[in-house]
Write an enzyme that holds these catalytic residues in place. Structure first.
Site, PDB file in Angstrom:
ATOM      1  N   LYS A 113      27.616 -16.928 -29.376  1.00 49.26           N
ATOM      2  CA  LYS A 113      27.589 -17.194 -30.820  1.00 49.26           C
ATOM      3  C   LYS A 113      27.878 -18.660 -31.144  1.00 49.26           C
ATOM      4  CE  LYS A 113      32.375 -15.835 -31.867  1.00 49.26           C
ATOM      5  NZ  LYS A 113      32.842 -17.181 -32.217  1.00 49.26           N
ATOM      6  N   THR A 114      28.774 -19.311 -30.387  1.00 49.82           N
ATOM      7  CA  THR A 114      29.074 -20.720 -30.640  1.00 49.82           C
ATOM      8  C   THR A 114      27.846 -21.581 -30.371  1.00 49.82           C
ATOM      9  OG1 THR A 114      31.373 -20.337 -30.000  1.00 49.82           O
ATOM     10  CG2 THR A 114      30.656 -22.615 -30.108  1.00 49.82           C
TER      11      THR A 114
ATOM     12  N   ASP B  99      31.958 -18.853 -38.918  1.00 43.66           N
ATOM     13  CA  ASP B  99      32.256 -18.249 -37.617  1.00 43.66           C
ATOM     14  C   ASP B  99      33.270 -17.118 -37.796  1.00 43.66           C
ATOM     15  OD1 ASP B  99      32.332 -17.856 -34.892  1.00 43.66           O
ATOM     16  OD2 ASP B  99      33.652 -19.547 -34.476  1.00 43.66           O
ATOM     17  N   GLU B 100      33.215 -16.105 -36.934  1.00 41.89           N
ATOM     18  CA  GLU B 100      34.171 -14.981 -36.945  1.00 41.89           C
ATOM     19  C   GLU B 100      34.284 -14.356 -38.347  1.00 41.89           C
ATOM     20  OE1 GLU B 100      35.085 -13.930 -34.217  1.00 41.89           O
ATOM     21  OE2 GLU B 100      35.587 -15.508 -32.791  1.00 41.89           O
TER      22      GLU B 100
ATOM     23  N   GLN C  41      34.781  -6.425 -33.124  1.00 42.30           N
ATOM     24  CA  GLN C  41      35.949  -7.216 -32.732  1.00 42.30           C
ATOM     25  C   GLN C  41      36.832  -7.553 -33.928  1.00 42.30           C
ATOM     26  OE1 GLN C  41      35.440 -10.197 -29.457  1.00 42.30           O
ATOM     27  NE2 GLN C  41      33.269  -9.879 -29.811  1.00 42.30           N
TER      28      GLN C  41
ATOM     29  N   ARG D 134      36.911  -8.887 -22.410  1.00 43.51           N
ATOM     30  CA  ARG D 134      37.422 -10.196 -21.957  1.00 43.51           C
ATOM     31  C   ARG D 134      37.093 -10.408 -20.492  1.00 43.51           C
ATOM     32  NH1 ARG D 134      36.701 -12.192 -25.843  1.00 43.51           N
ATOM     33  NH2 ARG D 134      35.885 -10.170 -26.425  1.00 43.51           N
TER      34      ARG D 134
END
Length: 678
Positions: free
Chosen positions: A35-36, A222-223, A253, A601
């Site tokens: 995503k970044t 973002d997020e 998430q 993770r």
């Protein structure tokens, strides 16, 4: 000629998310799906195609670390063209910038101070004392958390809606009114105010609002699943004209409802913005397929989600190991043995992490690691800027920067000792309150009126004289802010106080102050440094040397490791009983999302475990395996019971029989297991 090299490494979904710049876009970005990369490439694409200048792009993140990473990546693509990204930062830093420009509209001066949690608590304590509220029965931390909750909902004191069942809220609301007025009087803000004031200014001043609506031609977030009500409202206001808003996140998430995050912002995005284009990033670049399959099947039990299926081009990888232990101590032994005998040969300790639901779980692992000499670190220790000596230094600087900062004054007026006791400080507080003065002005007036005892008067007079001198050094002589702090520490006697105490603790404090002076050199002026301290959100960690990582699942979000251990998957602990009691099904879905975060993770190996008994709050309790264990797909799981040293135990236990999951029931197999251990 436009160079499109930055598009070459993107998969089809990522490319679609980058080039669709017009109108509202919701990017559902699965764990490890890049995503970044999408966000930074999208910014580059907008600038490269001359759709907007860098300062016309609003790009919002949740942490300073994420903002720096994004700026670094965009700079790599655009080189010098990225220098104008002045609106790339956290919600709070961007709102602070807007608020400083229009402070008068909020009843503040542009040099307002942003209070940290300690200062807020001290202010609440002072209010409770003056209002005769027993802080033992109603803690300042609780009061502050309720006030913060109200601010996240966009409520000033006059907007608060009280409910009959909230008994404490009726006591807290008057405190909130005094607290908010006190912040204005002190020319201060807390974190919640930065966005709340900003929204209020934009709503009530159309001319100011129009500036930002026109300037922000493109908005990236973002997020987005972690936004709360007031953050979402702010975004909706500034996106109203162009509607070129792209929100990236993963509803699976969303694990921060306790901070005020509202998942419905993400789930209802396409209802707020008509003709929303939804793009799913489902290709994972982090984990093996077995890890993704387990995580996907587990999270599919949640009803409230946008939905996606993670896949990878990586190998299937190892099965997820599910282990059962007799108790928490043996769980720690089993995990440490696995690390020592097997994992340490193939993986760096830095890439092995134990994720717990509750921080108390780390104790048994710490004791075990200390016993066998395995180095470890706890992620989430005391922040550098929260250390006492650092807070003292910053309080001196804050008071020089603006002398209405009563909280800074109170912290350092008798530090080092100047014979100014509690009675003198109370006298100053009372006089300041009666006459609507800051503590600095109140203390000056009391000295003039000869109301302070001789010894305290000498100490206070000397302090005020130095304060005037330091203000003159800063504002008139323009002394460099690093040099200014050195002068303050020497002339106040603070450095001498630490040097006179010859012990390791004070040596460490002096070293910390040296580190602070070094850190200050990175900032152009005192204002930018103080702003940085107030807005710092990331925890500085010592990553030198090989160490196993221990942290909570909440703290792990955004990180990745080769090997993940997930201990303590037991009912009451995970999912957490208190959460279930307070929020029911809503909490259960968030706990399941937390499990999903924990599993994803991992890059290569996952170990999930639970114990039959656990020592908790001074008592041994019988445990029952988490319902999440039942939801793990069997074909991707390798089950083990106890550690190898108990293989020939007299207490033979048929793992497969007792762990049988019967379709359509609440698992009688687990009930048989529960009876057995009792």
């Amino acid at each position: 000629m436009i160079n499109f090299d930055y598009l070459k490494d993107l998969n089809s979904a990522q490319k679609e998310a980058v080039v669709n710049t017009e109108g509202p876009v919701l990017v559902v970005a699965g764990a490890g799906s890049g995503k970044t990369k999408v966000l930074t490439s999208r910014i580059a694409h907008i600038i490269k195609n001359k759709k907007a200048f860098p300062n016309q792009i609003l790009s919002v993140t949740f942490t300073n670390k994420a903002a720096k990473e994004m700026h670094f990546r965009v700079s790599k693509i655009l080189k010098s063209e990225a220098t104008g990204l002045s609106w790339l930062g956290t919600f709070h830093s961007i709102c602070a910038k807007i608020l400083r420009r229009h402070a008068k509209a909020a009843g503040l001066n542009s040099n307002f101070t942003i209070l940290d949690t300690d200062d807020q608590i001290r202010l609440i304590k002072n209010i409770c004392k003056s209002e005769n509220i027993d802080s033992k029965k109603l803690s300042p931390k609780l009061i502050l958390s309720i006030i913060d909750k109200w601010k996240n909902k966009g409520w000033f004191p006059n907007d608060v809606i009280l409910k009959k069942k909230d008994i404490f809220d009726k006591i807290i609301l008057p405190v909130y009114k005094i607290y908010q007025q006190k912040l204005i009087d002190l020319n201060c803000c807390d974190f919640g105010d930065l966005i709340l004031h900003c929204v209020n200014i934009l709503e009530k001043n159309e001319d100011i609002c129009e500036i930002y609506k026109k300037n922000f031609k493109y908005i990236l977030v973002d997020e987005y699943q972690d936004t709360n009500f007031i953050q979402s409202k702010w975004l909706n206001i500034v996106a109203k004209s162009n509607k070129n808003i792209c929100c990236v996140g993963d509803d699976d998430q969303s694990i921060y409802s306790w901070r005020g995050a509202e998942i419905k912002n993400f789930l209802e995005f396409d209802q707020i913005y008509e003709n929303t284009k939804v793009i799913r990033l489902e290709e994972n670049y982090r984990s093996t397929q077995n890890i993704l399959s387990v995580a996907s099947e587990l999270i599919s039990n949640n009803k409230k989600r946008v939905g996606k299926t993670l896949r990878t081009n990586l190998d299937e990888g190892d099965l997820i190991k599910l282990n059962c232990y007799r108790n928490g101590k043996e769980e720690a032994i089993g995990l440490s043995d696995e690390i020592e005998k097997s994992l340490r040969k193939h993986f760096s300790l830095n890439n092995i992490t134990i994720l717990v639901r509750a921080i108390f779980q780390t104790r048994e692992f710490e004791e075990r690691f200390l016993k066998i000499g395995l180095p470890y670190r706890i992620i989430g220790g005391t922040k550098f800027y929260e250390r006492a000596e650092i807070k003292d230094c910053i309080a001196y600087l804050r008071l020089v920067y603006q002398e209405k900062d009563d909280l800074a004054f109170e912290r350092i007026v008798n530090n080092p000792k100047r014979s100014i006791g509690e009675s003198t400080i109370k006298l100053m507080h009372d006089y300041a309150k009666r006459n609507s003065l800051s503590l600095v002005f109140a203390s000056k007036k009391l000295i003039e009126l000869n109301k302070i005892k001789p010894k305290a008067k000498i100490g206070l007079s000397n302090f005020l004289n130095f304060l005037n001198k330091w203000k003159n050094d800063y504002k008139i002589k323009n002394i460099y802010h690093v040099k200014l702090l050195q002068i303050i520490l020497d002339e106040s006697g603070y450095s001498l106080m630490l040097k006179n105490k010859k012990d390791l603790e004070n040596e460490n404090r002096l070293e910390n102050i040296k580190e602070l002076l070094s850190a200050m050199k990175e900032f152009d002026n005192l204002e930018s440094f103080l702003e940085h301290v107030s807005l710092a959100t990331s925890i500085d960690q010592d990553w030198d040397g090989q160490k196993i990582n221990l942290m909570t699942m909440h703290a792990s979000k955004g990180l990745e490791f080769d090997v993940i251990f997930l201990p303590g998957w037991e009912e009451g602990l995970f999912p957490h009983q208190k959460s279930l009691e307070e929020k029911g099904e809503k909490a259960l879905e968030e706990e399941r999302r937390l499990a999903y975060v924990g599993i994803t993770r991992a890059k290569k190996k996952v170990y999930i475990s639970f114990s039959m008994n656990r020592f908790y709050q001074g008592d041994w309790i019988d445990s029952m395996a988490s319902r999440f264990v039942e939801e793990l797909p069997e074909k991707y799981i390798e089950k083990n019971i106890f550690s190898d040293e108990y293989e020939n135990s007299e207490e033979d236990f048929d793992f497969n029989q007792d762990f049988e999951i019967e379709e359509g029931t609440r698992s009688p197999g687990w009930l048989r297991y529960q009876k057995r251990i009792k």
